[in-house]
Design an enzyme around this catalytic site. Structure first.
Site, PDB file in Angstrom:
ATOM      1  N   ARG A   1      -3.685   7.287   1.920  1.00 20.82           N
ATOM      2  CA  ARG A   1      -2.922   6.223   1.252  1.00 20.82           C
ATOM      3  C   ARG A   1      -2.142   6.768   0.041  1.00 20.82           C
ATOM      4  O   ARG A   1      -0.927   6.846   0.061  1.00 20.82           O
ATOM      5  CB  ARG A   1      -3.887   5.091   0.857  1.00 20.82           C
ATOM      6  CG  ARG A   1      -3.201   3.796   0.446  1.00 20.82           C
ATOM      7  CD  ARG A   1      -2.662   3.796  -0.972  1.00 20.82           C
ATOM      8  NE  ARG A   1      -3.690   4.036  -1.981  1.00 20.82           N
ATOM      9  CZ  ARG A   1      -3.417   4.256  -3.263  1.00 20.82           C
ATOM     10  NH1 ARG A   1      -2.167   4.282  -3.705  1.00 20.82           N
ATOM     11  NH2 ARG A   1      -4.392   4.496  -4.135  1.00 20.82           N
ATOM     12  N   ASP A   2      -2.847   7.196  -0.975  1.00 21.38           N
ATOM     13  CA  ASP A   2      -2.166   7.642  -2.203  1.00 21.38           C
ATOM     14  C   ASP A   2      -1.382   8.919  -1.913  1.00 21.38           C
ATOM     15  O   ASP A   2      -0.295   9.138  -2.457  1.00 21.38           O
ATOM     16  CB  ASP A   2      -3.193   7.887  -3.314  1.00 21.38           C
ATOM     17  CG  ASP A   2      -2.627   7.696  -4.712  1.00 21.38           C
ATOM     18  OD1 ASP A   2      -1.403   7.715  -4.866  1.00 21.38           O
ATOM     19  OD2 ASP A   2      -3.424   7.548  -5.656  1.00 21.38           O
TER      20      ASP A   2
ATOM     21  N   HIS B   1     -10.103   7.435 -11.211  1.00 22.32           N
ATOM     22  CA  HIS B   1      -9.012   7.809 -10.294  1.00 22.32           C
ATOM     23  C   HIS B   1      -8.047   8.692 -11.096  1.00 22.32           C
ATOM     24  O   HIS B   1      -7.168   8.196 -11.796  1.00 22.32           O
ATOM     25  CB  HIS B   1      -8.339   6.513  -9.819  1.00 22.32           C
ATOM     26  CG  HIS B   1      -7.185   6.681  -8.894  1.00 22.32           C
ATOM     27  ND1 HIS B   1      -7.271   6.447  -7.536  1.00 22.32           N
ATOM     28  CD2 HIS B   1      -5.884   7.024  -9.104  1.00 22.32           C
ATOM     29  CE1 HIS B   1      -6.090   6.633  -6.967  1.00 22.32           C
ATOM     30  NE2 HIS B   1      -5.228   6.985  -7.907  1.00 22.32           N
TER      31      HIS B   1
ATOM     32  N   HIS C   1      -5.159  11.572 -11.547  1.00 21.21           N
ATOM     33  CA  HIS C   1      -4.082  12.406 -10.993  1.00 21.21           C
ATOM     34  C   HIS C   1      -4.049  13.684 -11.832  1.00 21.21           C
ATOM     35  O   HIS C   1      -4.468  13.694 -12.992  1.00 21.21           O
ATOM     36  CB  HIS C   1      -2.745  11.658 -11.036  1.00 21.21           C
ATOM     37  CG  HIS C   1      -2.640  10.605  -9.958  1.00 21.21           C
ATOM     38  ND1 HIS C   1      -1.952  10.816  -8.793  1.00 21.21           N
ATOM     39  CD2 HIS C   1      -3.170   9.361  -9.865  1.00 21.21           C
ATOM     40  CE1 HIS C   1      -2.048   9.737  -8.018  1.00 21.21           C
ATOM     41  NE2 HIS C   1      -2.788   8.832  -8.655  1.00 21.21           N
TER      42      HIS C   1
ATOM     43  N   CYS D   1       2.625   8.304  -7.125  1.00 22.88           N
ATOM     44  CA  CYS D   1       3.010   6.914  -6.950  1.00 22.88           C
ATOM     45  C   CYS D   1       4.527   6.848  -6.925  1.00 22.88           C
ATOM     46  O   CYS D   1       5.185   7.304  -7.865  1.00 22.88           O
ATOM     47  CB  CYS D   1       2.474   6.039  -8.083  1.00 22.88           C
ATOM     48  SG  CYS D   1       3.020   4.330  -7.911  1.00 22.88           S
TER      49      CYS D   1
ATOM     50  N   ASN E   1      -3.219  13.536  -6.671  1.00 20.04           N
ATOM     51  CA  ASN E   1      -4.553  13.172  -7.168  1.00 20.04           C
ATOM     52  C   ASN E   1      -5.388  14.429  -7.378  1.00 20.04           C
ATOM     53  O   ASN E   1      -5.088  15.496  -6.846  1.00 20.04           O
ATOM     54  CB  ASN E   1      -5.280  12.333  -6.114  1.00 20.04           C
ATOM     55  CG  ASN E   1      -4.657  10.980  -5.912  1.00 20.04           C
ATOM     56  OD1 ASN E   1      -3.686  10.843  -5.200  1.00 20.04           O
ATOM     57  ND2 ASN E   1      -5.201   9.975  -6.553  1.00 20.04           N
TER      58      ASN E   1
HETATM   59  P1  HMG Z   1       8.430  -9.005  -3.925  1.00 16.79           P
HETATM   60  O1  HMG Z   1       9.750  -8.539  -3.452  1.00 16.79           O
HETATM   61  O2  HMG Z   1       8.343  -9.611  -5.294  1.00 16.79           O
HETATM   62  O3  HMG Z   1       7.754  -9.964  -2.857  1.00 16.79           O
HETATM   63  O4  HMG Z   1       7.457  -7.748  -3.876  1.00 16.79           O
HETATM   64  P2  HMG Z   1       7.855 -11.531  -2.665  1.00 16.79           P
HETATM   65  O5  HMG Z   1       6.510 -12.100  -2.846  1.00 16.79           O
HETATM   66  O6  HMG Z   1       8.979 -12.088  -3.519  1.00 16.79           O
HETATM   67  O7  HMG Z   1       8.299 -11.651  -1.128  1.00 16.79           O
HETATM   68  C1  HMG Z   1       9.579 -11.201  -0.676  1.00 16.79           C
HETATM   69  C2  HMG Z   1       9.538 -10.926   0.816  1.00 16.79           C
HETATM   70  O8  HMG Z   1       8.635  -9.843   1.068  1.00 16.79           O
HETATM   71  C3  HMG Z   1       9.027 -12.099   1.668  1.00 16.79           C
HETATM   72  O9  HMG Z   1       9.722 -12.022   2.912  1.00 16.79           O
HETATM   73  C4  HMG Z   1       7.595 -11.748   1.907  1.00 16.79           C
HETATM   74  O10 HMG Z   1       7.059 -12.294   3.103  1.00 16.79           O
HETATM   75  C5  HMG Z   1       7.656 -10.244   2.022  1.00 16.79           C
HETATM   76  P3  HMG Z   1      10.911 -13.048   3.267  1.00 16.79           P
HETATM   77  O11 HMG Z   1      10.286 -14.409   3.134  1.00 16.79           O
HETATM   78  O12 HMG Z   1      11.945 -12.790   2.209  1.00 16.79           O
HETATM   79  O13 HMG Z   1      11.300 -12.632   4.630  1.00 16.79           O
HETATM   80  N1  HMG Z   1       6.377  -9.647   1.625  1.00 16.79           N
HETATM   81  C6  HMG Z   1       5.630  -8.822   2.377  1.00 16.79           C
HETATM   82  N2  HMG Z   1       5.817  -8.295   3.600  1.00 16.79           N
HETATM   83  C7  HMG Z   1       4.819  -7.507   4.092  1.00 16.79           C
HETATM   84  N3  HMG Z   1       3.690  -7.228   3.394  1.00 16.79           N
HETATM   85  C8  HMG Z   1       3.491  -7.718   2.166  1.00 16.79           C
HETATM   86  C9  HMG Z   1       4.486  -8.552   1.623  1.00 16.79           C
HETATM   87  N4  HMG Z   1       4.580  -9.179   0.437  1.00 16.79           N
HETATM   88  C10 HMG Z   1       5.728  -9.848   0.452  1.00 16.79           C
HETATM   89  N5  HMG Z   1       2.348  -7.454   1.497  1.00 16.79           N
HETATM   90  C11 HMG Z   1       5.270  -6.788  -3.687  1.00 16.79           C
HETATM   91  C12 HMG Z   1       6.130  -7.843  -4.356  1.00 16.79           C
HETATM   92  C13 HMG Z   1       3.936  -6.750  -4.429  1.00 16.79           C
HETATM   93  C14 HMG Z   1       5.061  -7.175  -2.240  1.00 16.79           C
HETATM   94  C15 HMG Z   1       6.005  -5.422  -3.777  1.00 16.79           C
HETATM   95  O14 HMG Z   1       6.267  -5.183  -5.117  1.00 16.79           O
HETATM   96  C16 HMG Z   1       5.200  -4.280  -3.210  1.00 16.79           C
HETATM   97  O15 HMG Z   1       5.006  -4.186  -2.002  1.00 16.79           O
HETATM   98  N6  HMG Z   1       4.713  -3.371  -4.089  1.00 16.79           N
HETATM   99  C17 HMG Z   1       3.849  -2.254  -3.662  1.00 16.79           C
HETATM  100  C18 HMG Z   1       4.136  -1.019  -4.440  1.00 16.79           C
HETATM  101  C19 HMG Z   1       3.153   0.055  -4.046  1.00 16.79           C
HETATM  102  O16 HMG Z   1       2.603   0.037  -2.945  1.00 16.79           O
HETATM  103  N7  HMG Z   1       2.935   1.034  -4.940  1.00 16.79           N
HETATM  104  C20 HMG Z   1       2.015   2.123  -4.687  1.00 16.79           C
HETATM  105  C21 HMG Z   1       0.571   1.717  -4.715  1.00 16.79           C
HETATM  106  S1  HMG Z   1      -0.084   1.567  -6.360  1.00 16.79           S
HETATM  107  C22 HMG Z   1      -0.606   3.160  -6.771  1.00 16.79           C
HETATM  108  O17 HMG Z   1      -0.298   4.104  -6.079  1.00 16.79           O
HETATM  109  C23 HMG Z   1      -1.515   3.339  -7.952  1.00 16.79           C
HETATM  110  C24 HMG Z   1      -2.973   3.637  -7.574  1.00 16.79           C
HETATM  111  O18 HMG Z   1      -3.065   4.812  -6.790  1.00 16.79           O
HETATM  112  C25 HMG Z   1      -3.848   3.810  -8.843  1.00 16.79           C
HETATM  113  C26 HMG Z   1      -3.230   4.779  -9.870  1.00 16.79           C
HETATM  114  O19 HMG Z   1      -2.934   5.936  -9.530  1.00 16.79           O
HETATM  115  O20 HMG Z   1      -3.108   4.344 -11.020  1.00 16.79           O
HETATM  116  C27 HMG Z   1      -3.592   2.474  -6.765  1.00 16.79           C
HETATM  117 MG    MG Z   2      -3.041   6.837  -7.581  1.00 13.82          MG
END
Ligand code: HMG
Ligand code: MG
Length: 303
Positions: free
Chosen positions: A17-18, A209, A211, A242, A251
């Site tokens: 995933r990450d 967690h 990095h 990220c 990581n």
């Molecule tokens: P948004 O654009 O604000 O979403 O994104 P929305 O709620 O306004 O919806 C817009 C459209 O997206 C809608 O479709 C929803 O159905 C669709 P429409 O009606 O327009 O056709 N939609 C989705 N489709 C599929 N799956 C979904 C989904 N949600 C909405 N889940 C959102 C908001 C949170 C979805 C977006 O910002 C997003 O996907 N962000 C993810 C970013 C990400 O994955 N970052 C990496 C992970 S975090 C990380 O790595 C850190 C970590 O490792 C810890 C660390 O290191 O600190 C965990």
């Molecule tokens: Mg991370």
């Protein structure tokens, strides 16, 4: 004051995933499934497989449903990232049993990663966790930018503790403290764990967690181990980052962590050679060597 070191540690593997969320190349879904299976076979007790996020936000993981279907029954026990109810619906359709929400300790990263303000993120997570718990799912919570933020600089400990505790109290079984951009140092780790403890969150509710952007991840893990933390996130071969946090690199490498824990006589159940072989295979697939010193050393050592 430091605790005696634990006799066992749980490694929460985040490579699929990450790690893969941050690769420029899209890895074929069959190779992702093979990666996950090899990590499980190497003894990693928890393998976070993918994310049910918006596919245009993280195209690298747009095949989440296909991957989980390919993994079949074994995949049900693997956590997946879910930010909102739409992501939860997708996970529920596949019968998955473990999700992880991911919040931000800072305003800027909440906006960049979740398209929500710091307070608004809770309105997204609250119904997601409530419904997940009602459906019998286990929920992990992540909090990011706990040691520093590329846009806001230093992040106050009380701010991290307040956001982290709020996320945990939604109904999570564990809070993973993310050093998203790898700026943390050992004293800061101890202060943050003490801050959580003072707020009523003992080390057994926390995971770390790290990095490795500044090469501090292993030292930080040791520092947390001294404070009683027994769950550590790591990624095979040190893959990771990220896509929404510039300056986030890989990581803490699973192999680096296992090497240190083996040396301390701390059990993980992980077969180090098998993880190294998996990381070497993945590095060949990605076309670049693993950044892990342990992978490089063991991959080169004569049989
Ligand atoms: P948004 O654009 O604000 O979403 O994104 P929305 O709620 O306004 O919806 C817009 C459209 O997206 C809608 O479709 C929803 O159905 C669709 P429409 O009606 O327009 O056709 N939609 C989705 N489709 C599929 N799956 C979904 C989904 N949600 C909405 N889940 C959102 C908001 C949170 C979805 C977006 O910002 C997003 O996907 N962000 C993810 C970013 C990400 O994955 N970052 C990496 C992970 S975090 C990380 O790595 C850190 C970590 O490792 C810890 C660390 O290191 O600190 C965990
Ligand atoms: Mg991370």
């Amino acid at each position: 004051m430091s605790e005696p070191l634990p006799s066992t540690v749980t490694i929460y593997e985040v490579g699929p995933r990450d790690g893969l969320q941050n690769e420029a190349a899209i890895v074929p879904v069959e190779a992702k499934a093979e990666f996950v299976r090899r990590l499980v076979a190497a003894g990693l007790p928890i393998v976070e497989a993918t994310s049910f996020v918006h596919p245009t936000w993280v195209p690298q993981l747009a095949d989440a449903a296909e991957l989980m279907t390919m993994l079949g029954g074994a995949g049900k026990a693997m956590p997946v990232l879910v930010p909102n109810e739409r992501g939860l619906d997708r996970a529920l359709e596949l019968g998955l049993e473990h999700i992880a929400i991911f919040g931000s300790a800072t305003e800027t990263f909440a906006r960049k990663n979740l398209n929500r303000g710091l307070d608004d993120q809770f309105a997204m997570f609250e119904p997601t966790v409530t419904r997940a718990r009602a459906a019998g799912l286990d929920v992990r919570a992540y909090v990011s930018m706990c040691f520093g933020d590329p846009w806001e600089g230093a992040v106050p400990i009380d701010q991290v503790v307040s956001v982290g505790k709020r996320l945990f109290d939604l109904g999570a079984s564990q809070l993973s403290i993310g050093d998203t951009i790898g700026v943390g140092t050992v004293g800061h780790v101890k202060e943050l764990i003490a801050g959580f403890d003072a707020a009523g969150m003992a080390p057994d509710h926390l995971a770390m967690h790290f990095h490795d952007t500044y090469g501090q991840a292993l030292a930080n893990a040791y520092s947390a181990l001294e404070e009683g933390i027994t769950t550590f996130d790591a990624s095979a071969g040190g893959l990771g980052g990220c896509p929404y946090a510039r300056s986030a690199t890989g990581n803490l490498a699973t192999e680096d962590l296992v090497w240190m824990l083996n040396g301390l006589g701390i059990e993980t159940g992980v077969d180090l050679d098998a993880v190294v072989a998996t990381s070497v295979w993945m590095a060949e697939l990605l076309g670049r060597p693993s950044p892990s010193a342990v992978v490089r050393a063991l991959a080169q050592s004569p049989a």
